[in-house]
Design a protein around this motif. Structure first.
Motif, PDB file in Angstrom:
ATOM      1  N   GLU A 189      48.373  58.810  27.029  1.00  0.00           N
ATOM      2  CA  GLU A 189      47.389  59.611  27.760  1.00  0.00           C
ATOM      3  C   GLU A 189      47.720  61.091  27.721  1.00  0.00           C
ATOM      4  O   GLU A 189      46.814  61.936  27.562  1.00  0.00           O
ATOM      5  CB  GLU A 189      47.326  59.135  29.212  1.00  0.00           C
ATOM      6  CG  GLU A 189      46.325  59.890  30.065  1.00  0.00           C
ATOM      7  CD  GLU A 189      46.347  59.435  31.512  1.00  0.00           C
ATOM      8  OE1 GLU A 189      47.143  60.006  32.296  1.00  0.00           O
ATOM      9  OE2 GLU A 189      45.592  58.503  31.848  1.00  0.00           O
ATOM     10  N   ASP A 190      49.006  61.462  27.869  1.00  0.00           N
ATOM     11  CA  ASP A 190      49.349  62.879  27.910  1.00  0.00           C
ATOM     12  C   ASP A 190      49.034  63.569  26.579  1.00  0.00           C
ATOM     13  O   ASP A 190      48.574  64.721  26.568  1.00  0.00           O
ATOM     14  CB  ASP A 190      50.819  63.079  28.288  1.00  0.00           C
ATOM     15  CG  ASP A 190      51.773  62.320  27.376  1.00  0.00           C
ATOM     16  OD1 ASP A 190      51.314  61.490  26.580  1.00  0.00           O
ATOM     17  OD2 ASP A 190      52.998  62.565  27.486  1.00  0.00           O
ATOM     18  N   ARG A 192      46.587  62.659  24.514  1.00  0.00           N
ATOM     19  CA  ARG A 192      45.122  62.793  24.472  1.00  0.00           C
ATOM     20  C   ARG A 192      44.669  64.007  25.269  1.00  0.00           C
ATOM     21  O   ARG A 192      43.819  64.778  24.819  1.00  0.00           O
ATOM     22  CB  ARG A 192      44.449  61.538  25.039  1.00  0.00           C
ATOM     23  CG  ARG A 192      44.683  60.272  24.237  1.00  0.00           C
ATOM     24  CD  ARG A 192      43.684  59.188  24.618  1.00  0.00           C
ATOM     25  NE  ARG A 192      43.687  58.821  26.016  1.00  0.00           N
ATOM     26  CZ  ARG A 192      44.446  57.876  26.548  1.00  0.00           C
ATOM     27  NH1 ARG A 192      45.296  57.205  25.786  1.00  0.00           N
ATOM     28  NH2 ARG A 192      44.369  57.586  27.838  1.00  0.00           N
ATOM     29  N   HIS A 193      45.224  64.176  26.452  1.00  0.00           N
ATOM     30  CA  HIS A 193      44.771  65.250  27.327  1.00  0.00           C
ATOM     31  C   HIS A 193      45.202  66.622  26.807  1.00  0.00           C
ATOM     32  O   HIS A 193      44.470  67.609  26.957  1.00  0.00           O
ATOM     33  CB  HIS A 193      45.282  65.019  28.749  1.00  0.00           C
ATOM     34  CG  HIS A 193      44.663  63.817  29.388  1.00  0.00           C
ATOM     35  ND1 HIS A 193      44.974  63.388  30.667  1.00  0.00           N
ATOM     36  CD2 HIS A 193      43.728  62.935  28.926  1.00  0.00           C
ATOM     37  CE1 HIS A 193      44.265  62.313  30.950  1.00  0.00           C
ATOM     38  NE2 HIS A 193      43.514  62.015  29.914  1.00  0.00           N
ATOM     39  N   ARG A 197      42.601  69.651  25.850  1.00  0.00           N
ATOM     40  CA  ARG A 197      42.686  71.035  26.344  1.00  0.00           C
ATOM     41  C   ARG A 197      42.769  72.027  25.181  1.00  0.00           C
ATOM     42  O   ARG A 197      42.185  73.120  25.249  1.00  0.00           O
ATOM     43  CB  ARG A 197      43.893  71.187  27.268  1.00  0.00           C
ATOM     44  CG  ARG A 197      43.734  70.469  28.605  1.00  0.00           C
ATOM     45  CD  ARG A 197      44.802  70.867  29.591  1.00  0.00           C
ATOM     46  NE  ARG A 197      46.120  70.408  29.177  1.00  0.00           N
ATOM     47  CZ  ARG A 197      46.641  69.245  29.518  1.00  0.00           C
ATOM     48  NH1 ARG A 197      45.952  68.397  30.272  1.00  0.00           N
ATOM     49  NH2 ARG A 197      47.861  68.904  29.115  1.00  0.00           N
ATOM     50  N   ASP A 219      38.910  56.731  27.839  1.00  0.00           N
ATOM     51  CA  ASP A 219      39.575  57.633  28.787  1.00  0.00           C
ATOM     52  C   ASP A 219      38.507  58.352  29.615  1.00  0.00           C
ATOM     53  O   ASP A 219      37.686  59.091  29.075  1.00  0.00           O
ATOM     54  CB  ASP A 219      40.423  58.643  28.016  1.00  0.00           C
ATOM     55  CG  ASP A 219      41.281  59.521  28.922  1.00  0.00           C
ATOM     56  OD1 ASP A 219      40.796  59.914  29.993  1.00  0.00           O
ATOM     57  OD2 ASP A 219      42.442  59.801  28.554  1.00  0.00           O
ATOM     58  N   LEU A 221      38.590  60.947  31.571  1.00  0.00           N
ATOM     59  CA  LEU A 221      38.614  62.407  31.470  1.00  0.00           C
ATOM     60  C   LEU A 221      37.953  62.863  30.178  1.00  0.00           C
ATOM     61  O   LEU A 221      37.157  63.819  30.182  1.00  0.00           O
ATOM     62  CB  LEU A 221      40.058  62.918  31.532  1.00  0.00           C
ATOM     63  CG  LEU A 221      40.207  64.441  31.364  1.00  0.00           C
ATOM     64  CD1 LEU A 221      39.488  65.174  32.488  1.00  0.00           C
ATOM     65  CD2 LEU A 221      41.675  64.847  31.305  1.00  0.00           C
ATOM     66  N   LEU A 222      38.245  62.177  29.081  1.00  0.00           N
ATOM     67  CA  LEU A 222      37.632  62.551  27.811  1.00  0.00           C
ATOM     68  C   LEU A 222      36.125  62.334  27.847  1.00  0.00           C
ATOM     69  O   LEU A 222      35.356  63.138  27.304  1.00  0.00           O
ATOM     70  CB  LEU A 222      38.257  61.762  26.656  1.00  0.00           C
ATOM     71  CG  LEU A 222      39.447  62.447  25.950  1.00  0.00           C
ATOM     72  CD1 LEU A 222      40.592  62.679  26.919  1.00  0.00           C
ATOM     73  CD2 LEU A 222      39.913  61.635  24.753  1.00  0.00           C
TER      74      LEU A 222
END
Length: 330
Positions: A189-190, A192-193, A197, A219, A221-222
């Motif tokens: 996950e980190d 991807r995020h 950004r 995800d 957030l995505l």
């Protein structure tokens, strides 16, 4: 069975069988009438257990304890082997990643390879401030550095170093987009995020395009950022999803900004207002207050009508917000 027979039937070489005998791991325990050493059924069974443990990854020095220790369990052995295998896999993946970074730099000669390796070592520095200085000291964007920069960004945990590396990646522009887009499907996950950004920081049409394809991503957030990106490109299909972000309060400020941009179109302003009005049936007063604020930035009669309804809201803070925004509309 004699050693030759065991070797023939098991596929284990006679040389290996003699080695097992020398180290006391598996030894023939019987004698034939002629005095030759023979393997009993129990010896053969032990031999198969040894080979099974070896096939699972245990070394010869570990096998005797696994065979005799009463505390030894098959589950414990498997857990240990899984941990060891994961460590080996992580090391292999790290090596692959580093080789891909060198390959991505398209080196034409050994000096180019050494330059890339030197850059990688700089971003491996234990001191985060050293990694930050490395990013800030890079010359004008060089496409040969993109692979190393993206990988450094995806694993950087320090805020200051991450910001500096993200700046360097943004300077590389669209050249970094394919690598960042690939990282959006990372199981971590980190990573991807961080890729997300970085793409938002680049902000070019190509970067936005990479984000708009994520509306169905696993995800959340995505998915949310994809709908905001779609809205920024003028795609009205994401209006309801953006309104939901305002209701949830996860990206309400950006959501209002994107809806305001969409509502500049005379055709879309009524649709945006209707979506916000429909969501104002929410039982959460804070959500209704956010929706009232959003309606205040949308032109047209439908937005005014929705605000008038909210001006009668039983929650005083919602009603006061709606009344203030109505006065601003007038």
């Amino acid at each position: 069975m004699l050693i030759g027979e065991v070797a023939q039937q098991t596929g284990i070489s006679a040389r290996m069988l003699r080695h097992y005998d020398r180290i006391g791991l598996v030894s023939p325990s019987e004698r034939s009438a002629a005095g030759y050493r023979r393997y009993s059924d129990a010896d053969v069974q032990r031999l198969f257990r040894v080979e099974g443990l070896r096939s699972l990854g245990l070394g010869l020095a570990e096998i005797p304890a696994a065979l005799t220790d009463e505390r030894f369990t098959t589950r414990g052995m498997i857990d240990q082997l899984l941990e060891r295998s994961r460590d080996q896999l992580a090391l292999a993946q790290e090596l692959v990643s580093r080789l891909e970074q060198v390959q991505a730099s398209e080196p034409e000669a050994w000096p180019d390879v050494m330059r890339t390796i030197g850059l990688m070592r700089g971003f491996d520095a234990h001191d985060a401030s050293a990694r930050q200085r490395q990013a800030l000291s890079l010359p004008d964007a060089d496409e040969r550095d993109v692979g190393v920069l993206v990988e450094a960004l995806l694993r950087e945990e320090d805020v200051n170093a991450s910001g500096a590396i993200a700046w360097a990646v943004a300077r590389a522009g669209d050249a970094a987009i394919p690598l960042l887009a690939a990282a959006l499907d990372s199981p971590a996950e980190d990573r991807r995020h961080r890729a997300l950004r970085a793409l938002e920081k680049i902000g070019s049409p190509a970067a936005l395009s990479a984000l708009t394809d994520l509306a169905d991503h696993r995800d959340p957030l995505l998915r949310a950022r994809a709908h905001l990106a779609r809205g920024r490109t003028g795609d009205d299909e994401s209006i309801d999803a953006i309104v939901e972000l305002i209701v949830l309060g996860t990206a309400d400020i950006e959501g209002v900004e994107v809806l305001e941009g969409l509502a500049r179109s005379d055709d879309l302003a009524p649709r945006v207002a209707r979506a916000l009005a429909a969501a104002s049936a929410s039982t959460d007063p804070a959500a209704r207050r956010r929706l009232a604020c959003a309606l205040g930035s949308i032109p047209g009669d439908e937005a005014v009508t929705a605000l008038r309804d909210l001006a009668e809201d039983p929650e005083p803070s919602v009603a006061l917000t709606a009344k203030a925004l109505l006065r601003a509309h007038e």
